[in-house]
Design a protein around this motif. Structure first.
Motif, PDB file in Angstrom:
ATOM      1  N   TYR A 299      10.459   5.209  -3.574  1.00 19.32           N
ATOM      2  CA  TYR A 299       8.739   5.164  -3.530  1.00 19.32           C
ATOM      3  C   TYR A 299       8.295   4.414  -4.712  1.00 19.32           C
ATOM      4  CZ  TYR A 299       4.466   7.565  -3.601  1.00 19.32           C
ATOM      5  OH  TYR A 299       2.802   7.826  -3.447  1.00 19.32           O
ATOM      6  N   ASP A 300       8.704   4.234  -5.866  1.00 23.95           N
ATOM      7  CA  ASP A 300       8.084   3.751  -7.040  1.00 23.95           C
ATOM      8  C   ASP A 300       8.472   2.282  -6.749  1.00 23.95           C
ATOM      9  OD1 ASP A 300       7.408   5.990  -8.156  1.00 23.95           O
ATOM     10  OD2 ASP A 300       9.392   6.151  -9.399  1.00 23.95           O
ATOM     11  N   ALA A 301       9.657   1.718  -6.458  1.00 19.53           N
ATOM     12  CA  ALA A 301       9.781   0.399  -5.919  1.00 19.53           C
ATOM     13  C   ALA A 301       8.712  -0.141  -5.069  1.00 19.53           C
ATOM     14  CB  ALA A 301      11.246   0.082  -5.699  1.00 19.53           C
ATOM     15  N   VAL A 302       8.586   0.550  -3.967  1.00 16.36           N
ATOM     16  CA  VAL A 302       7.696  -0.221  -2.991  1.00 16.36           C
ATOM     17  C   VAL A 302       6.132  -0.245  -3.534  1.00 16.36           C
ATOM     18  CG1 VAL A 302       6.445   0.080  -0.597  1.00 16.36           C
ATOM     19  CG2 VAL A 302       9.157   0.614  -1.053  1.00 16.36           C
ATOM     20  N   THR A 303       5.976   0.835  -4.067  1.00 14.43           N
ATOM     21  CA  THR A 303       4.173   0.869  -4.585  1.00 14.43           C
ATOM     22  C   THR A 303       4.012   0.061  -5.818  1.00 14.43           C
ATOM     23  OG1 THR A 303       4.818   2.691  -5.933  1.00 14.43           O
ATOM     24  CG2 THR A 303       4.027   3.306  -3.792  1.00 14.43           C
ATOM     25  N   SER A 304       5.094  -0.373  -6.518  1.00 16.48           N
ATOM     26  CA  SER A 304       4.885  -1.229  -7.542  1.00 16.48           C
ATOM     27  C   SER A 304       4.791  -2.801  -7.215  1.00 16.48           C
ATOM     28  CB  SER A 304       5.908  -1.344  -8.539  1.00 16.48           C
ATOM     29  OG  SER A 304       7.197  -1.490  -8.125  1.00 16.48           O
ATOM     30  N   LEU A 305       5.271  -2.864  -6.092  1.00 21.62           N
ATOM     31  CA  LEU A 305       5.251  -4.364  -5.413  1.00 21.62           C
ATOM     32  C   LEU A 305       4.019  -4.575  -4.720  1.00 21.62           C
ATOM     33  CD1 LEU A 305       9.002  -5.059  -4.082  1.00 21.62           C
ATOM     34  CD2 LEU A 305       7.909  -6.018  -6.152  1.00 21.62           C
ATOM     35  N   LEU A 306       3.238  -3.557  -4.299  1.00 22.45           N
ATOM     36  CA  LEU A 306       2.007  -3.844  -3.382  1.00 22.45           C
ATOM     37  C   LEU A 306       0.896  -3.496  -4.129  1.00 22.45           C
ATOM     38  CD1 LEU A 306       3.491  -1.710  -0.102  1.00 22.45           C
ATOM     39  CD2 LEU A 306       2.979  -4.113  -0.386  1.00 22.45           C
ATOM     40  N   ASP A 307       0.447  -4.653  -4.725  1.00 24.49           N
ATOM     41  CA  ASP A 307      -0.867  -4.385  -5.633  1.00 24.49           C
ATOM     42  C   ASP A 307      -2.031  -4.836  -4.508  1.00 24.49           C
ATOM     43  OD1 ASP A 307      -2.699  -4.576  -7.476  1.00 24.49           O
ATOM     44  OD2 ASP A 307      -1.642  -5.943  -8.726  1.00 24.49           O
ATOM     45  N   ARG A 308      -2.860  -3.805  -4.305  1.00 24.42           N
ATOM     46  CA  ARG A 308      -3.977  -3.975  -3.310  1.00 24.42           C
ATOM     47  C   ARG A 308      -5.172  -4.891  -4.063  1.00 24.42           C
ATOM     48  NH1 ARG A 308      -7.595   1.004  -0.965  1.00 24.42           N
ATOM     49  NH2 ARG A 308      -8.996  -0.496   0.345  1.00 24.42           N
ATOM     50  N   THR A 309      -5.225  -5.033  -5.733  1.00 28.11           N
ATOM     51  CA  THR A 309      -6.184  -5.735  -6.069  1.00 28.11           C
ATOM     52  C   THR A 309      -5.696  -7.121  -5.765  1.00 28.11           C
ATOM     53  OG1 THR A 309      -4.889  -5.567  -8.164  1.00 28.11           O
ATOM     54  CG2 THR A 309      -6.764  -4.127  -7.653  1.00 28.11           C
ATOM     55  N   VAL A 310      -4.457  -7.544  -5.684  1.00 29.55           N
ATOM     56  CA  VAL A 310      -4.059  -8.828  -5.460  1.00 29.55           C
ATOM     57  C   VAL A 310      -3.961  -9.307  -3.924  1.00 29.55           C
ATOM     58  CG1 VAL A 310      -2.123 -10.648  -5.825  1.00 29.55           C
ATOM     59  CG2 VAL A 310      -2.916  -8.996  -7.511  1.00 29.55           C
ATOM     60  N   LEU A 311      -3.367  -8.371  -3.059  1.00 29.52           N
ATOM     61  CA  LEU A 311      -2.998  -8.597  -1.579  1.00 29.52           C
ATOM     62  C   LEU A 311      -4.363  -8.280  -0.925  1.00 29.52           C
ATOM     63  CD1 LEU A 311       0.373  -6.960  -1.319  1.00 29.52           C
ATOM     64  CD2 LEU A 311      -0.044  -9.397  -1.416  1.00 29.52           C
TER      65      LEU A 311
END
Length: 542
Positions: A299-311
């Motif tokens: 869970y932490d690995a995926v959420t840390s890579l998906l940055d909504r402010t950047v993407l």
């Protein structure tokens, strides 16, 4: 002994009746308890006890898998709103060479920090008694050093020493024209991404929460990650998966993954663009969970890579069964990210023991699905059972796949129905695999004694591969090999087109040129043959 009057006695009786008066609900409960107690005592009714218990448990309706004949409605599609226009974030009017694109990842600022730390490490080594000669490395020299690393990735030899071997049939002359072998080795031994004094302070914090296991690679790693996200904005479909960097150093961070071709090494969690394999972001696994969510490493690995402010929002993320869980997909949907991935049946909140499920005897192409709000759980029988969970797709939309099936008359191709999540997963999940494939074509990885040097070489591979993908998006005129050749030439400061020098050994006399015949009458004498003939004549008559 106390004596009471008739009035006092009557009042006491009324008070006692009021004290033990039940409401109608309490009376019913009391009667039920009495009847239940009597039934428990009666031997005739003891056999009915499990049935009564079972009736209370079975009050909740049992889930049942639906088939492909049942209609499923996909959840409302998320609106795709990226923060930037997908593609290279460069001005179209500028001309970009392979080296200029590579320098966007390995900028001169990052190289100056690398030079300063490398020179500090060399001075520290000399103070310890190392007697090699080492002048300070410059930025231009470090770029030439990197060019040699890419050259060795394309021209494979057994050892580093072989690239400077002379007077041999298998000699390669180019590396010696860039720098000497001793200079190359000196830079390799002292290459450092962090300052040695800061390393010592960080090592003193070992065993505490303030200790950073990746401190030696942190400056360059953060610079590369920022560049990957700034230079290119990914398209809608993304893939999350692991990547292994081969290393067997005893650092406490190396992992063993049996299913990977590279089993021992550093494990990286990678976010890649499914359309071209561009590495959007990555994180090195340090052997412990550094994220405070408490929902587990996947869970932490995926959420840390998906940055909504950047993407931005509206992206579709594909992942394998190591990451997929109903909790993760539900939370991603709340963040405006659609997700799809294979899942494990024993994960929490996944349908278990539901009726009408697939069995080992189910025919190939059988489909079962259950919808729970935005989530749809799909099972499909191929050569084995496939389980997929999605917040993007409907269960079945009429898609088909072709498989070769063995019959009595031999092998033939047959069409089978296929769920929509499975079709999309097979199409988009290969983003990280494509990225790994591009990295392995011309990887700079080789044996080294320093674990952080392994990650440095991997950062070079990421930068070169991402630069090639961006160049291909902009122009599409070079193959991967041509791009790397041009990059090496520019980094080393040479030209690819070198005019070959002719020497006396290249001359091959024409057979029969010295014989007098009509075919050779009037032909001029070759200068080399004449000089050789005169020399032999002089030696003969001395």
């Amino acid at each position: 002994m106390a004596h009471y009057t008739v009035e006092e006695t009557l009042q006491m009786v009324l008070d006692s009746e009021e004290e033990f008066t039940f409401s109608s609900e309490e009376e019913r409960d009391s009667d039920d308890e009495r009847l239940h107690f009597e039934e428990r005592l009666d031997p005739k009714n003891r056999a009915k006890e499990p049935v009564a218990k079972r009736a209370k448990v079975d009050k909740k309706p049992t889930q049942s898998w639906k088939t492909e004949t049942d209609v499923d409605m996909a959840p409302q599609a998320l609106r795709f709103l990226p923060t930037q226009e997908p593609g290279p974030q460069l001005r179209p009017c500028d001309a970009h060479t392979p080296m200029s694109l590579f320098k966007m990842f390995f900028s001169e600022t990052a190289m100056s920090i690398l030079c300063r730390n490398t020179n500090a490490q060399a001075a520290r080594s000399r103070a310890k008694g190392h007697k090699y000669k080492c002048s300070d490395v410059s930025i231009s020299e470090l770029y030439r050093y990197i060019g040699l690393l890419f050259y060795m990735a394309m021209v494979k030899l057994r050892s580093i020493r072989d690239y400077w071997r002379r007077e041999s049939l298998f000699s390669v002359p180019f590396p010696a024209t860039v720098m000497s072998r001793d200079r190359y080795r000196t830079i390799s031994w002292n290459l450092h991404m962090s300052h040695p004094d800061a390393d010592k302070d960080n090592d003193g914090k070992r065993g505490t929460a303030a200790h950073d296991r990746l401190f030696r690679v942190r400056p360059l790693m953060d610079s590369i990650r920022l560049a990957c996200k700034a230079i290119y904005h990914p398209r809608r479909n993304l893939a999350v998966d692991e990547r292994m960097v081969a290393c067997k150093a005893n650092t406490g961070m190396t992992q063993y993954v049996k299913a990977k071709p590279t089993r021992w090494g550093f494990k990286l969690f990678v976010l890649a663009d499914s359309s071209n394999g561009y590495t959007v972001d990555f994180a090195v696994y340090t052997g412990k969970n550094n994220f405070p969510t408490g929902h587990g490493l996947p869970y932490d690995a995926v959420t840390s890579l998906l940055d909504r402010t950047v993407l931005g929002s509206g992206y579709h993320v594909y992942m394998d069964n190591f990451y997929t869980s109903p909790k993760l997909l539900t939370d991603l949907f709340a963040l405006k990210f659609g997700a799809c991935g294979t899942y494990r049946d024993n994960r929490k909140d996944c349908p278990q023991n539901a009726a009408n499920s697939l069995t080992n005897k189910s025919v190939r192409g059988s489909i079962r699905w259950i919808r729970d709000g935005h989530l749809v759980f799909v099972k499909w029988m191929d050569t084995r059972e496939v389980s997929v969970c999605s917040t993007i797709h409907a269960a079945y939309t009429g898609d088909t796949v072709q498989r070769r099936v063995k019959t009595q008359n031999g092998w033939r191709t047959k069409t089978f129905p296929c769920p929509a999540p499975v079709t999309a997963y097979n199409h988009h999940m290969g983003g990280v695999d494509l990225s790994d494939q591009l990295l392995q074509y011309y990887t700079t990885q080789h044996k080294t004694m320093k674990w952080y040097r392994k990650l440095f070489l991997h950062f070079l591979d990421i930068a070169a591969t991402n630069a090639y993908i961006v160049h291909k998006e902009l122009y599409g005129t070079m193959s991967h090999k041509e791009f790397m050749e041009e990059l090496i030439a520019e980094l080393c400061g040479v030209s690819q087109k070198i005019t070959p020098k002719r020497s006396s050994v290249d001359h091959v006399p024409v057979p029969g040129a010295g014989q007098a015949s009509d075919a050779t009458a009037g032909r001029r004498i070759c200068v080399l043959c004449k000089a050789k003939h005169v020399l032999c004549f002089m030696v003969l008559f001395q």
